[in-house]
Design a protein around this motif. Structure first.
Motif, mmCIF file in Angstrom:
data_model
loop_
_atom_site.group_PDB
_atom_site.id
_atom_site.type_symbol
_atom_site.label_atom_id
_atom_site.label_comp_id
_atom_site.label_asym_id
_atom_site.label_seq_id
_atom_site.Cartn_x
_atom_site.Cartn_y
_atom_site.Cartn_z
ATOM 1 N N MET A 168 33.343 0.568 56.848
ATOM 2 C CA MET A 168 32.702 0.911 55.568
ATOM 3 C C MET A 168 32.944 -0.168 54.515
ATOM 4 O O MET A 168 32.051 -0.515 53.761
ATOM 5 N N GLU A 173 27.647 -4.487 58.115
ATOM 6 C CA GLU A 173 26.580 -4.590 57.123
ATOM 7 C C GLU A 173 25.662 -3.369 57.255
ATOM 8 O O GLU A 173 25.370 -2.929 58.365
ATOM 9 N N ARG A 174 25.209 -2.868 56.101
ATOM 10 C CA ARG A 174 24.301 -1.720 56.096
ATOM 11 C C ARG A 174 24.874 -0.536 56.893
ATOM 12 O O ARG A 174 24.199 0.064 57.728
ATOM 13 N N PHE A 175 26.122 -0.212 56.610
ATOM 14 C CA PHE A 175 26.784 0.918 57.273
ATOM 15 C C PHE A 175 26.319 2.208 56.604
ATOM 16 O O PHE A 175 26.496 2.400 55.407
ATOM 17 N N GLU A 176 25.707 3.076 57.383
ATOM 18 C CA GLU A 176 25.286 4.386 56.848
ATOM 19 C C GLU A 176 26.516 5.270 56.741
ATOM 20 O O GLU A 176 27.282 5.386 57.707
ATOM 21 N N PHE A 177 26.699 5.900 55.594
ATOM 22 C CA PHE A 177 27.890 6.734 55.423
ATOM 23 C C PHE A 177 27.616 7.854 54.435
ATOM 24 O O PHE A 177 26.988 7.636 53.406
ATOM 25 N N GLN B 179 25.818 6.418 51.218
ATOM 26 C CA GLN B 179 25.065 5.163 51.148
ATOM 27 C C GLN B 179 24.178 5.104 52.366
ATOM 28 O O GLN B 179 24.604 5.426 53.475
ATOM 29 N N TRP B 181 20.553 2.921 54.083
ATOM 30 C CA TRP B 181 19.867 1.628 54.032
ATOM 31 C C TRP B 181 18.531 1.710 54.725
ATOM 32 O O TRP B 181 18.386 2.378 55.748
#
Lengths: 445, 445
Positions: A168, A173-177, B179, B181
């Motif tokens: 995280m 990169e561009r980690f969905e969380f 978050q 993306w």
């Protein structure tokens, strides 16, 4: 360098180490806490858990299912406790043989560690808390100062996973969380056994005291005791609304329990002491993606998808994770990048589905089981399951159909529920319904 | 000790400092970067932005609206560029006076800082990057080693906010956070002015080259140039699917642009150089809650709700944040805890709504503007807006109705859109529709 480093010797990590050992991998398991077989410790986790078919299926593959079930207490339904003390059993299924099992978390974890250590290629190292993970080098750092690399690293370090935090915080990169929390917290309480280990409530049931805005549940333990859990709002919106932030005095606690759970209070001699000694827990859902970094690391279990406990699927889902993962290892061997990618693709939609259903089931357990339409719907579903061998309620699909992905159970189950709630809202008497017609309408979903 | 410490002198922080100065507070603004008025710097942010009514309303309160609009380029609609080079203008509104304005991010930021520094009670300190925030003490820590407390701390430090990270990493219990993306990234490119500063494309339009799976847009700058932005998938799913990971050679870039944006290529002499010199950006949405810790700190702007740029509302939303916040300061003074709580309650649903609409509009801009039903629907909406002074499309409600909360615009706009798309899917000729009947059906929403 071991071929696999597992972070965390909890339920998922211990089971995974057995699976990998059987495939011939050298496995090191680094566990943050001490060895629970040598030290008594408060795990800060629930004392007992409901083991059901998905979990049993994963234990079966490594020959652990019968052993565990020998120490489990079967629960055949929900025993609903009304405010006036009346009780009513709502069976989980209309079929015999479909029930869930109350097992000891510690007992199961110890059994899995003992089994794992029978393999010469498994080594469990205790008191090594993972605090960081170098996502580029695939190197785990421990609070002791030790660092560790391996052919690959699998993080089964739970909802607070240090490996996930590293992903995280810039590691991916561009980690969905996402993390989200219920307004409710929970507190564990205790009903001791009766004389010579007898059960003071019906033994073979999951007890529920649904009170709309809050509820208490109780699961039987093998020794005749029950572990109760109160689910209650953290903060009160109004003076009439009970909440943890209002239960600050012994009198307030006693008064609240006597008003709301009168039939349970006489069975809880240490109620007030337990209430103030035990922590108030939070109920959160964590979702993230991707779960892996190339072939260097993978999240499995709660580290990838922490869910609320209201479907009794947290452990079962994590065990299923391990079984699904192992099938991919069978197919692709130690081509970890391929295994990890396939695992994420296969599994993400299903863990999202059970996460969502678990939150929804909180509202069902708290509100709906006290709703007459819902009670009629459960009655109808039980009759349907008794009559039609091929009919499964959403609960049954989730709990008793390890062959069915969670995502299918969710989609099909929601459609069934909508139809049955509509039917039951229009009749007071479920037995007057044309069952064949209902079955026909359900089959068109 | 200043009464208010603002972290970040970007657009939101600079405007906020003016508002607070006018209310008599001593304001310190700590900015991570150097003073953009003294040093040329690549901000890593978009070069121009669409300023619309919500943003203008917030500038108006501090007398900055006319000044800014004097240097803006009005854009009255979307100019759609077909693959064959044909263009077609879709007006943003059927009413004159309803248009958006392309402004320079740096120019606006500098104007706001200049205005702020006219107040003796505002001090902007540059080259002080906030790296941590002690959520218990309300103390900000900077990369320089300096620490800073204040009566309260307001974080306008953008999508990567250090204050929000501290709240997330244990500073706030049960912190809601997500978050996510898009699969698409973006890259800025350049169309220079023509002879003596002429515009080589229609000046008063936002140009779009919609190509379903990707798109390019161009906004006019005051000097006659255009800033183009290519929105394209990071990774390709198949050989036929263009993506940034396939555009790795000069030939591939040239071939791609000549095939897809043939009418723009002759206007882009530095296309290939720009493509490889400029970074590929990510498009993310960040949501979180709560935004405040007692009266100690508050998140405002992108730090609280980073959104994708497809509704042109990022800056406008942040400026509206400041205006709404100021109204609460007028009501409650420096009772920060009350102000912050009221602000969060009032604002969260609206920032969630624009975040969701911005993602939805990506698909609309990319796919729908190339869809004949959608084009007819826009045509119908334009006619409706020309005919009925009180009819506003979703786009108009978001963009031109600063009196209407985003959440209302979303709900009402989606219902309107569903109805109009249904109507337009059933006719080839919008002019044949009974307009009064359409208006009547819309008014029943």
């Amino acid at each position: 360098m071991p071929s696999v480093l597992i972070i965390g010797a909890g339920l998922a990590g211990s089971l995974l180490s057995i699976y990998l050992a059987r495939r011939g991998f050298d496995v090191n398991v680094f566990e943050a806490r001490g060895d629970m077989r040598r030290e008594s410790m408060s795990a800060g986790r629930s004392i007992n858990l409901a083991l059901s078919d998905r979990g049993i299926a994963a234990l079966r593959e490594v020959g652990m299912d019968e052993y565990m079930l020998a120490e489990a207490v079967p629960m055949t339904g929900r025993m609903i406790h009304s405010p006036d003390g009346q009780t009513r059993l709502l069976p989980y299924s209309g079929r015999s043989g479909e029930y869930i099992n109350s097992v000891s978390r510690a007992g199961l974890n110890i059994a899995l560690m003992n089994e794992a250590e029978k393999y010469p290629n498994v080594q469990i190292v205790f008191n090594e808390r993972c605090v960081d993970f170098d996502t580029k080098r695939g190197e785990a750092a421990f609070a002791s100062g030790r660092t560790m690399r391996a052919g690959t690293v699998i993080a089964t370090d739970g909802a607070g996973s240090a490996v996930r935090k590293a992903m995280m915080n810039g590691g991916v990169e561009r980690f969905e969380f996402s993390q989200s929390w219920l307004d409710h917290g929970y507190k564990e309480l205790h009903i001791p056994p009766g004389d010579s280990g007898s059960f003071l409530l019906e033994k073979n049931a999951l007890h529920i005291w649904p009170r709309r805005r809050f509820m208490m549940i109780a699961l039987p333990n093998f020794d005749g005791s029950f572990t109760c859990t109160l689910f209650l709002a953290h903060k009160s919106d109004s003076a009439e609304e009970p909440a943890f932030d209002q239960l600050t005095s012994e009198d307030a606690v006693r008064e609240f329990f006597e008003r709301e759970f009168a039939d349970a209070v006489p069975l809880m001699p240490t109620l007030v002491e337990d209430f103030f000694a035990n922590p108030t827990g939070n109920l959160g859902t964590i979702k993230c993606f991707p779960w892996s970094i190339g072939g260097r690391s993978l999240l499995i279990g709660d580290s990838a998808h922490a869910i609320v406990p209201f479907y009794g699927q947290g452990m079962n889902c994590s065990f299923e994770d391990v079984r699904v993962f192992d099938q991919l290892v069978e197919e692709h061997g130690d081509d970890w990048e391929t295994v990890f990618d396939a695992y994420g693709t296969l599994r993400k939609g299903n863990t999202d589905a059970i996460a969502d259903m678990a939150v929804e089931n909180f509202y069902e357990m708290r509100d709906a089981v006290a709703d007459p339409v819902f009670v009629r719907k459960r009655e109808l579903e039980t009759t349907l399951e008794q009559t039609y061998a091929d009919y499964f309620s959403k609960y049954s699909m989730v709990t008793f159909r390890e062959d069915l992905p969670y995502s299918v159970a969710k989609e099909k189950g929601n459609a069934q529920d909508a139809l049955l709630m509509e039917i039951c809202s229009k009749t007071e008497d479920v037995s007057s319904l044309d069952l064949a017609d209902v079955r026909e309408r359900l089959s068109q979903i």
